[in-house]
Write a protein that holds these residues in place. Structure first.
Motif, PDB file in Angstrom:
ATOM      1  N   ILE A 105       0.840  -1.197   0.000  1.00  0.00           N
ATOM      2  CA  ILE A 105       0.000   0.000   0.000  1.00  0.00           C
ATOM      3  C   ILE A 105       0.879   1.253   0.000  1.00  0.00           C
ATOM      4  CG2 ILE A 105      -1.631   1.360   1.364  1.00  0.00           C
ATOM      5  CD1 ILE A 105      -2.952  -1.250   2.215  1.00  0.00           C
ATOM      6  N   GLY A 106       1.975   1.205   0.760  1.00  0.00           N
ATOM      7  CA  GLY A 106       2.906   2.331   0.762  1.00  0.00           C
ATOM      8  C   GLY A 106       3.508   2.576  -0.611  1.00  0.00           C
ATOM      9  N   GLY A 107       3.817   1.501  -1.323  1.00  0.00           N
ATOM     10  CA  GLY A 107       4.322   1.640  -2.686  1.00  0.00           C
ATOM     11  C   GLY A 107       3.272   2.227  -3.614  1.00  0.00           C
ATOM     12  N   TRP A 108       2.027   1.798  -3.429  1.00  0.00           N
ATOM     13  CA  TRP A 108       0.909   2.318  -4.227  1.00  0.00           C
ATOM     14  C   TRP A 108       0.721   3.811  -3.971  1.00  0.00           C
ATOM     15  CZ3 TRP A 108      -4.602  -0.348  -4.015  1.00  0.00           C
ATOM     16  CH2 TRP A 108      -5.388   0.127  -5.074  1.00  0.00           C
ATOM     17  N   VAL A 109       0.813   4.211  -2.699  1.00  0.00           N
ATOM     18  CA  VAL A 109       0.707   5.630  -2.349  1.00  0.00           C
ATOM     19  C   VAL A 109       1.831   6.416  -3.029  1.00  0.00           C
ATOM     20  CG1 VAL A 109       0.972   7.288  -0.455  1.00  0.00           C
ATOM     21  CG2 VAL A 109      -0.507   5.285  -0.178  1.00  0.00           C
ATOM     22  N   MET A 158       9.304   6.221   3.437  1.00  0.00           N
ATOM     23  CA  MET A 158       8.601   5.272   4.302  1.00  0.00           C
ATOM     24  C   MET A 158       8.514   3.902   3.639  1.00  0.00           C
ATOM     25  SD  MET A 158       5.589   7.697   5.857  1.00  0.00           S
ATOM     26  CE  MET A 158       4.943   6.383   6.891  1.00  0.00           C
ATOM     27  N   HIS A 159       8.293   3.897   2.333  1.00  0.00           N
ATOM     28  CA  HIS A 159       8.239   2.625   1.601  1.00  0.00           C
ATOM     29  C   HIS A 159       9.599   1.934   1.637  1.00  0.00           C
ATOM     30  CE1 HIS A 159       6.851  -0.338  -1.231  1.00  0.00           C
ATOM     31  NE2 HIS A 159       7.727   0.019  -2.154  1.00  0.00           N
ATOM     32  N   SER A 160      10.662   2.709   1.472  1.00  0.00           N
ATOM     33  CA  SER A 160      12.016   2.134   1.525  1.00  0.00           C
ATOM     34  C   SER A 160      12.336   1.595   2.911  1.00  0.00           C
ATOM     35  CB  SER A 160      13.050   3.198   1.132  1.00  0.00           C
ATOM     36  OG  SER A 160      12.846   3.617  -0.204  1.00  0.00           O
ATOM     37  N   ALA A 161      11.848   2.283   3.955  1.00  0.00           N
ATOM     38  CA  ALA A 161      12.075   1.800   5.314  1.00  0.00           C
ATOM     39  C   ALA A 161      11.401   0.453   5.523  1.00  0.00           C
ATOM     40  CB  ALA A 161      11.543   2.817   6.324  1.00  0.00           C
ATOM     41  N   GLY A 162      10.305   0.227   4.808  1.00  0.00           N
ATOM     42  CA  GLY A 162       9.615  -1.062   4.906  1.00  0.00           C
ATOM     43  C   GLY A 162      10.508  -2.213   4.474  1.00  0.00           C
ATOM     44  N   LEU A 180      13.409  -7.232   6.195  1.00  0.00           N
ATOM     45  CA  LEU A 180      14.624  -8.021   6.425  1.00  0.00           C
ATOM     46  C   LEU A 180      14.863  -8.255   7.917  1.00  0.00           C
ATOM     47  CD1 LEU A 180      17.079  -6.523   3.768  1.00  0.00           C
ATOM     48  CD2 LEU A 180      15.659  -8.588   3.613  1.00  0.00           C
ATOM     49  N   THR A 181      14.530  -7.264   8.745  1.00  0.00           N
ATOM     50  CA  THR A 181      14.686  -7.427  10.196  1.00  0.00           C
ATOM     51  C   THR A 181      13.746  -8.505  10.729  1.00  0.00           C
ATOM     52  OG1 THR A 181      15.335  -5.110  10.450  1.00  0.00           O
ATOM     53  CG2 THR A 181      14.561  -6.257  12.424  1.00  0.00           C
ATOM     54  N   LEU A 182      12.483  -8.436  10.306  1.00  0.00           N
ATOM     55  CA  LEU A 182      11.505  -9.446  10.741  1.00  0.00           C
ATOM     56  C   LEU A 182      11.886 -10.823  10.218  1.00  0.00           C
ATOM     57  CD1 LEU A 182       8.173  -7.467  10.217  1.00  0.00           C
ATOM     58  CD2 LEU A 182       9.197  -8.123  12.401  1.00  0.00           C
TER      59      LEU A 182
END
Length: 198
Positions: free
Chosen positions: A110-114, A151-155, A160-162
């Motif tokens: 959704i962040g990428g879509w935004v 914000m999308h890049s931070a995702g 990777l952390t999860l």
């Protein structure tokens, strides 16, 4: 009342691995796209970048739909319980990680879509002209685009952390606890034998 299942359903396993492969693939594909965009030197390069971004968006929307399907399946099918030997903090961390994964599986696309909606460039699904992803009603300004993109890049780093937490926990269950938890998502996997007691 039926007993809790010992393993995940075949559908749940398929959702798990397909989404995991696509998510990780999109993280590295996204980084590659950024390098590609940074080295544009002509119209052909620009066209290649646009094609790459369109494929990224296409797979992103696919991940979103698969994740919503997985969530619906999760709500309608019981899952195996956590092992009784797990400490309360381990169970809490496991539940937090699963909830966070669902949040990022749905939130990142959704962040990428935004972000895509904040630009004037069309988002052509499967790179087919006229088969465009609808724009979301967001501001089309440079400031908003940069914020949404960051914000999308931070995702990607969150994914990777999860993944590292999830994989580490799975290996602990398999190699140290030897409790068969990993077998729930990898049917047929043999549990290592218990180490002989001294």
């Amino acid at each position: 009342m039926s007993a809790s299942p010992k393993t995940y359903t075949t559908v749940a396993v398929a959702f798990h691995w397909l989404i995991a492969i696509l998510l990780v693939g999109m993280v590295f594909f996204g980084w590659w796209m950024e390098d590609l965009r940074a080295n544009i030197s002509g119209p052909q390069d620009f066209a290649a970048v646009q094609a790459a971004y369109n494929w990224h968006k296409t797979v992103g929307i696919t991940i979103l739909l698969l994740s919503l399907g997985r969530l619906a399946w999760r709500f309608t099918h019981p899952v195996p319980p956590l092992p009784a030997h797990m400490k309360p903090w381990e169970k809490g961390l496991a539940r937090f990680t699963h909830v966070a994964f669902y949040a990022v599986m749905i939130g990142a696309p959704i962040g990428g879509w935004v972000t895509a909606s904040a630009t004037n460039f069309p988002s052509r699904l499967f790179n087919i002209e006229g088969f465009d992803l609808p724009r979301l009603p967001v501001p089309q300004t440079e400031e908003f685009y940069e914020l949404a993109g960051s914000m999308h890049s931070a995702g990607a780093w969150l994914i990777l952390t999860l993944l590292a937490l999830h994989a580490g926990a799975a290996l602990k269950h398999h190699l140290i606890d030897r409790d068969g938890v990993l077998q729930r998502m990898i049917p047929g996997l043999n549990v290592p034998p218990q180490a002989p007691k001294e």
